[in-house]
Design an enzyme around this catalytic site. Structure first.
Site, PDB file in Angstrom:
ATOM      1  N   ASP A 180      -8.407   9.211  33.381  1.00  0.00           N
ATOM      2  CA  ASP A 180      -9.715   9.591  33.074  1.00  0.00           C
ATOM      3  C   ASP A 180     -10.739   9.231  33.737  1.00  0.00           C
ATOM      4  O   ASP A 180     -11.011   7.993  33.953  1.00  0.00           O
ATOM      5  CB  ASP A 180     -10.025   8.936  31.565  1.00  0.00           C
ATOM      6  CG  ASP A 180      -8.880   9.269  30.457  1.00  0.00           C
ATOM      7  OD1 ASP A 180      -8.277  10.500  30.331  1.00  0.00           O
ATOM      8  OD2 ASP A 180      -8.602   8.433  29.681  1.00  0.00           O
ATOM      9  N   ASP A 206      -7.064  18.119  21.342  1.00  0.00           N
ATOM     10  CA  ASP A 206      -7.765  16.512  20.806  1.00  0.00           C
ATOM     11  C   ASP A 206      -7.712  16.821  19.386  1.00  0.00           C
ATOM     12  O   ASP A 206      -8.260  17.674  18.937  1.00  0.00           O
ATOM     13  CB  ASP A 206      -8.982  16.083  21.472  1.00  0.00           C
ATOM     14  CG  ASP A 206      -8.704  16.008  23.070  1.00  0.00           C
ATOM     15  OD1 ASP A 206      -7.685  15.912  23.444  1.00  0.00           O
ATOM     16  OD2 ASP A 206      -9.963  16.108  23.649  1.00  0.00           O
TER      17      ASP A 206
END
Length: 252
Positions: free
Chosen positions: A11, A130
């Protein structure tokens, strides 16, 4: 028999690898190139590189950082974050990505998945989803913009639509489990694999080798993704693969 893949996730926020819990409280982990090389040496099957603030800050993915990572690693690299157009996909694939991952932009305009698949092939197009469990609706709800915005869309329905639009793979993160190290959301991944026929990368919640064993023995997902446990040295890729082999799960 197809081998199961173990995929570390980078990330990236402003050129540094970060990791948070439930998508917030970001901690600095380090330089993406150095971390990518370390995972290659550990025997990771693939690498996912997500520019976590790109979409939210409405800027393109860090092509230069992707190039630097791609120059150092030889395993398949999936890159996402801030992709808004076929031109963005092309720039990342040219920079060394093997696959591009679309999340918020695909929810807003599923034809982006179609356009990407037509130009680069389905195998290069990943739909990232998500999702959060919505108890009052008894469903998984889609979220966008790095988990900041909920959408009135059922995640299983969206998974089917994304595949129909052109996604050749799904990367599905349980927002409830993300960063908690409390185990993958097995119910979510069971529902997904029953609904679609493309490979699914399960993300969110990995905390132990047992979590990976349960993921691959209780669901038919193709890959398990993790960040926290690998970045902070709690587990290595070889430890996960050893446990899977002992559980008779086929790995490389």
């Amino acid at each position: 028999m197809l081998t199961k893949r173990i995929i570390p996730c980078l990330d990236v926020d402003h050129g540094r690898v970060k990791k948070g819990i439930n998508f917030v409280q970001l901690k600095d982990v380090g330089d993406p190139v150095a971390i990518a090389k370390a995972y290659q040496e550990q025997g990771a099957d693939e690498l996912v590189f997500l520019d976590i603030t790109a979409t939210n800050e409405a800027r393109g993915t860090l092509v230069q950082t992707v190039e630097a990572v791609a120059n150092q690693v030889f395993m398949p690299l999936t890159v996402g974050g801030g992709i808004q157009s076929v031109a963005d996909m092309h720039a990342l694939l040219r920079a060394g990505a093997d696959k591009v991952s679309l999340n918020s932009a695909a929810v807003a305009d599923p034809s982006l998945l179609t356009a990407g698949a037509e130009k680069f092939g389905r195998q290069a197009i990943v739909a990232a989803i998500d999702t959060r469990w919505q108890a009052d609706q008894n469903r998984y709800q889609v979220t966008v913009n790095g988990g900041r915005t909920s959408v009135d869309l059922d995640a299983i329905t969206w998974a089917k639509q994304a595949v129909a639009a052109g996604a050749g793979e799904l990367l599905v993160t349980s927002m409830d489990a993300d960063g908690t190290e409390s185990g993958f959301d097995l119910r979510l991944h069971q529902q997904l694999t029953a609904a679609v026929q493309v490979p699914i990368i399960a993300s969110g919640g990995a905390g132990s080798t047992t979590d990976f064993v349960q993921l691959f023995t209780q669901t038919t997902v193709s890959a398990g993704l993790a960040a926290s446990i690998f970045h902070f040295g709690e587990l290595t890729v070889p430890q996960v693969k050893t446990a899977l082999k002992q559980a008779k799960v086929a790995v490389r």
